[in-house]
Design a protein around this motif. Structure first.
Motif, short mmCIF file in Angstrom:
data_model
loop_
_atom_site.label_atom_id
_atom_site.label_comp_id
_atom_site.label_asym_id
_atom_site.label_seq_id
_atom_site.Cartn_x
_atom_site.Cartn_y
_atom_site.Cartn_z
N ASP A 1 0.89 -1.17 0.00
CA ASP A 1 0.00 0.00 0.00
C ASP A 1 0.92 1.21 0.00
N ASN B 1 -4.72 11.58 -0.82
CA ASN B 1 -6.14 11.90 -0.64
C ASN B 1 -6.66 12.52 -1.93
N HIS C 1 -4.16 3.05 -1.78
CA HIS C 1 -5.25 3.19 -0.81
C HIS C 1 -5.67 4.66 -0.72
N TYR D 1 -10.44 6.75 10.15
CA TYR D 1 -9.24 6.13 9.57
C TYR D 1 -8.97 4.77 10.22
N VAL E 1 2.68 -1.13 4.43
CA VAL E 1 2.06 0.18 4.21
C VAL E 1 3.15 1.23 4.33
N THR F 1 4.11 5.00 4.65
CA THR F 1 3.70 6.39 4.93
C THR F 1 4.77 7.10 5.76
N GLN G 1 2.58 8.81 11.08
CA GLN G 1 1.45 7.89 11.25
C GLN G 1 1.85 6.67 12.07
#
Ligand code: ARG
Length: 588
Positions: A127, A132, A167, A321, A343, A345, A349
């Motif tokens: 991911d 966004n 995602h 979320y 994932v 990021t 996060q």
């Protein structure tokens, strides 16, 4: 003599076998841990004896000696084995072994076949990027895209079936204000010209027009509720926002050579949330509980999360979320049968994913679901040379399109200066590869956990650990073959090549055999910079070899072995750079 691709793994297995033969424990307790050695000690080193002997109060040197005596004779045919210090076992490959290895691994496919064992038969979902919708992608999403793509390629190369999943952040309360603004102020021409810019503009207007406690805010909320209830008009608008955003993102992905298999954004999980709430509350004892109206998960074993719970449904019943990411984890485990989930990021996060993974582990254990490996791959911030977050001069978000354009323009100037004889078309083509590669490589060559300073001068420099340096090394090898009018693939492996002899030849050959171990390190840790570092050092060895030893000599057996080294360096550099997501050039 046959040698396998991953010599470190071979030696590891040989030491395991020796351990059994010598009456020492087997693989479950004794791990030889053969790794690339400091070149002063040899090619590969096993340091597993130390920990093993210490835990059992044995003399490590004595254990090492027993092991070395018990090694299969074939190992000694292939390398010199010595014991050093308190009990390190060092292996130095003999020139004949080096030559055999060089002969065997002659193409990207061959390297891949050799590497494919680590994740064979596994499915990994990665991911990454995951911006966004209706918003400009920022530098963080670029980092995620670049690092994520390199990880996908390394996993695939080592045998995994990789599922690339974007995602998208395509659901949430902001869509109420966006629809409110869009219905009043959207300009179709502007939307066609630069959709994201226009969506951001109407969102800002919508936000400004709906202050807290105003009747306008209630209207915006009503738009959101209509959307959530499937109102056709609002749903069509929302769909349009997603479509135009994705089309804009895709232009960036195309330039970076990224193609997602799926874009399953947050909205995809809307109808999968009830199961999450139900399953997390029906276990005995329940994993989630209602606190102040919201559904939350406390992790009592955790110093912070015992008081700072993981929010998985808001007080007003809305999802967040946390809810969507729980549903996402389940979907990836069940639908994709993932063995691993990555994932990618920003490090900020970190808490979210730590709480998410703790929750998933408890949930899956309670329901006896198969738990995939869960990895949150984080990265630091990108700063300007002033150490502050990277922004445009007037403090705005940097547009990635403009950033990539600038990279290509700057590279064009450099390429033109170096190659005035090439046509403009060719120079543009090369500049595209070098410019985009410079941006990608600047990111991948640093440990992703650190912040990184974005500097055009550094990333475009022709020396140092940069894309231009590595791409130039690749181009230079191509030009050696061009001048001799032979193809790298024509370096016959059964040929007249004589035994490696000079220090520079041997040193380069030794470095080439370390590729599998560099790749292992990068893949296991999901840190591409280990592979970058290896490639940079390999390019340095090549440069030293090229300076010391003339390739196009008259003695054909010498020329043949030097060309073999050139061809193998080329395939290793190209394979490695492709694994990092870069394209390569044949001239520069
Ligand atoms: N949309 C998020 C952002 O822009 C990143 C999503 C990462 N993936 C996930 N499953 N939460 O920061």
């Amino acid at each position: 003599m046959s040698v396998s691709f991953n010599i470190a793994a071979d030696l590891d297995a040989a030491l395991q076998a020796a351990a059994l033969a010598a009456g020492i424990d087997g693989a479950d307790v004794f791990a030889p841990e053969v790794r690339t050695a400091d070149p002063r000690n040899g090619d590969f080193q096993s340091n597993g004896v130390l920990g093993y002997a210490k835990a059992r109060k044995l003399n490590p040197r004595a254990v090492a000696e027993k092991l070395v005596v018990a090694l299969a004779p074939g190992v000694r045919d292939r390398c010199d084995v010595t014991i050093a210090g308190p009990g390190f076992i060092n292996f130095t490959l003999k020139p004949a072994t080096l030559l055999a290895w060089l002969r065997a691994f002659d193409s990207e496919d061959h390297l891949r076949a050799g590497a494919a064992a680590a994740h064979a038969g596994q499915t990994w979902v990665v991911d990454y990027s995951s911006p966004n919708t209706a918003k400009q992608m920022h530098v963080g999403h670029l980092r995620s895209a670049v690092i994520g793509e390199a990880i996908c390629r390394m996993l695939a190369f080592t045998g995994a079936r990789v599922i690339r999943d974007n995602h998208l952040g395509d659901w949430g309360t902001q869509f109420g204000k966006l629809i409110y603004g869009f219905k009043r102020w959207a300009d179709p021409a502007a939307l066609a010209a630069d959709p994201i810019e226009e969506l951001e503009r109407v969102y800002k207007l919508g936000h400004a027009a709906t202050p807290d406690d105003s009747p306008e805010l209630n209207e915006a909320r009503a738009e959101l509720v209509k959307l959530q209830n499937g109102d056709p008009e609002n749903f069509a608008l929302w769909k349009k926002f997603s479509d135009v955003s994705l089309a804009a993102f895709q232009q960036i992905y195309d330039r970076l050579g990224i193609a997602f298999d799926h874009c399953l954004g947050e909205s995809f999980y809307n109808d999968k949330l009830d199961r999450v709430y139900r399953e997390l509350t029906e276990t005995v004892p329940p994993i989630a509980e209602v606190s102040e109206g919201a559904l939350v998960v406390f992790h009592l074993e955790h110093p912070r999360f015992k008081t700072q719970p993981f929010l998985i449904r808001k007080g007003d019943g809305a999802s967040n979320y946390g809810s969507t990411d729980l549903a996402t984890a389940l979907y990836r485990a069940e639908h994709f049968r993932a063995d691993g989930i990555v994932v990618v990021t920003d490090f900020r996060q970190g808490d979210h994913f730590e709480q998410l993974f703790l929750t998933v582990k408890k949930w899956f254990a309670a329901k006896k679901y198969r738990l995939p490996e869960l990895h949150h791959v984080t990265f630091g911030a990108v700063t300007g040379e002033d150490g502050k977050a990277l922004k445009t001069r007037d403090g705005g978000v940097i547009k990635l399109k403009a950033l990539l354009d600038e990279a290509v323009d700057r590279a064009f100037a450099i390429v033109s200066e170096k190659n005035p004889e090439l046509s403009e078309l060719e120079r543009r083509e090369i500049a595209r590869t070098v410019g985009l590669g410079a941006v990608q490589y600047a990111d991948l060559s640093q440990n992703r956990s650190s912040n990184y300073v974005f500097s055009w001068e550094k990333m475009l420099a022709l020396d140092g650990n940069t894309a231009p340096y590595l791409l130039y090394a690749v181009a230079r090898i191509h030009s050696i073959f061009r001048k001799l009018e032979i193809a790298p693939s024509d370096v016959s492996t059964e040929s007249i090549a004589s035994m490696l002899e000079t220090p520079a030849e041997l040193s380069l050959a030794r470095k080439l055999t370390k590729f599998p171990d560099g790749l292992r390190l990068a893949t296991e840790s999901l840190r591409p910079h280990f592979l970058s570092l290896y490639l940079y050092e390999l390019a340095g060895e090549f440069s030293a070899f090229y300076t010391a030893d003339k390739v196009a000599v008259d003695e054909l057996p010498v020329r043949a072995r030097r060309l073999l080294l050139c061809a193998r360096t080329l395939v290793t550099l190209e394979t490695g750079l492709h694994l990092l997501g870069l394209r390569t050039v044949t001239r520069m």
